[in-house]
Design an enzyme around this catalytic site. Structure first.
Site, PDB file in Angstrom:
ATOM      1  NE  ARG A 121      -7.277  -9.200   0.416  1.00  0.00           N
ATOM      2  CZ  ARG A 121      -6.430  -8.188   0.634  1.00  0.00           C
ATOM      3  NH1 ARG A 121      -6.069  -7.403  -0.361  1.00  0.00           N
ATOM      4  NH2 ARG A 121      -5.952  -7.965   1.844  1.00  0.00           N
ATOM      5  CB  VAL A 122     -12.986  -5.521  -0.005  1.00  0.00           C
ATOM      6  CG1 VAL A 122     -12.918  -4.124   0.589  1.00  0.00           C
ATOM      7  CG2 VAL A 122     -14.044  -5.600  -1.102  1.00  0.00           C
ATOM      8  N   GLY A 144      -0.002  -3.350   5.611  1.00  0.00           N
ATOM      9  CA  GLY A 144       0.169  -4.714   6.102  1.00  0.00           C
ATOM     10  C   GLY A 144      -0.881  -5.619   5.497  1.00  0.00           C
ATOM     11  CB  THR A 160      -0.823   0.125   1.305  1.00  0.00           C
ATOM     12  OG1 THR A 160      -0.200  -0.628   2.329  1.00  0.00           O
ATOM     13  CG2 THR A 160      -2.228  -0.311   1.147  1.00  0.00           C
TER      14      THR A 160
END
Length: 283
Positions: A186-187, A208, A158
């Site tokens: 997928r969220v 993470g 991220t």
């Protein structure tokens, strides 16, 4: 009346070991330093909200990071990106989940701040972006294509920016290309208040394993604890220790309205940089 304050900025480029790839780690650090410098300069002449969007856009446009250009592919070979944005002074969250074929997911999240319905997902998020005039764009890079062919998957990835401006307003943004190889659709946490949250007291961006961040409500929990009287340092370490007790993988960057900057993690490395106007520090 609160006095004005020296602006503060912290950014991250994700977490993980990078399998000891020193050259890549050095590239990431150089890039983070450059982006931190440019974003801080921008922050000094604008609001935290504008600076966050500016910084995330730079991170999304750098193929080193798993967000925007350089996003990983899901199990079906498609790239689906997510981004969340929160303006702490307005207590307003917006985001896109699994958006495709756009260059900067954060810009669509920004546009959604002006609508009553502030979080969109999937094909409809993509359609919304293209109808607003954002051009169709393929964020796939040769390196990510190769990873996908070799079935190399990560667990994290991220980018995030937290900014405090001179009038003590805090904003946060987070953007991701997912973990790679996941079940299509997928969220992750990035476009939820578990991964991206700010109010008048503090702002936090998580990185993470998304599921672990969601299970722990990381960003919201930390910021709420600060609002309830914890120092940012204590609020973060309490949440990190809770994560460690469950063997979770996550980290967080944050800034409080009093100008405290913090970064902490349960394990793994977080690649981050921060600036308080005097120096830029990279890790």
């Amino acid at each position: 009346l609160l006095m004005s304050i020296q602006p503060k900025l912290i950014i991250h480029g994700g977490a993980g070991s990078l399998e000891g790839n020193i050259e890549k780690i050095n590239h990431i650090r150089t890039s983070l330093e450059d982006i931190c410098d440019k974003t801080y300069t921008h922050l000094c002449s604008t609001t935290s909200y504008d600076a966050v969007i500016y910084g995330i856009k730079l991170l999304e446009d750098d193929p080193l990071f798993n967000a925007g250009t350089g996003s990983k592919t899901q199990h079906d070979g498609q790239i689906r990106m997510s981004a969340g944005l929160m303006d702490g002074s307005k207590a307003r969250f917006s985001g896109v989940i699994n958006i495709q074929n756009v260059q900067n997911p954060i810009l669509i999240a920004e546009r959604l701040q002006n609508y009553n319905h502030t979080v969109l997902s999937g094909e409809m998020a993509t359609k919304f972006a293209h109808e607003l005039g954002y051009k169709a764009y393929n964020p796939l890079t040769a390196e990510r294509l190769q990873e996908s062919k070799l079935n190399i998957v990560g667990t994290t990835g991220t980018v995030g920016v937290v900014a405090l401006d001179s009038s003590r307003k805090i904003s946060v943004g987070t953007s991701t290309g997912g973990i790679g190889g996941e079940i299509p659709g997928r969220v992750s946490d990035s476009a939820t208040i578990a991964g991206t949250y700010a109010n008048l007291f503090a702002g936090v961006s998580g990185t993470g394993i998304g599921e672990h961040i969601i299970n722990s409500g990381v960003a919201t929990k930390i910021v709420t604890r600060v609002e309830d009287g914890y120092s940012l340092k204590d609020a973060v370490s309490k949440s990190i220790n809770e994560g460690k007790s469950k063997d979770y993988h996550f980290g967080a960057i944050g800034i409080s309205s009093s100008g405290d900057i913090i970064v902490d993690k349960t394990k793994d490395t977080i690649y981050y940089a921060f600036s308080d106007g005097h120096t830029i520090s990279i890790f």
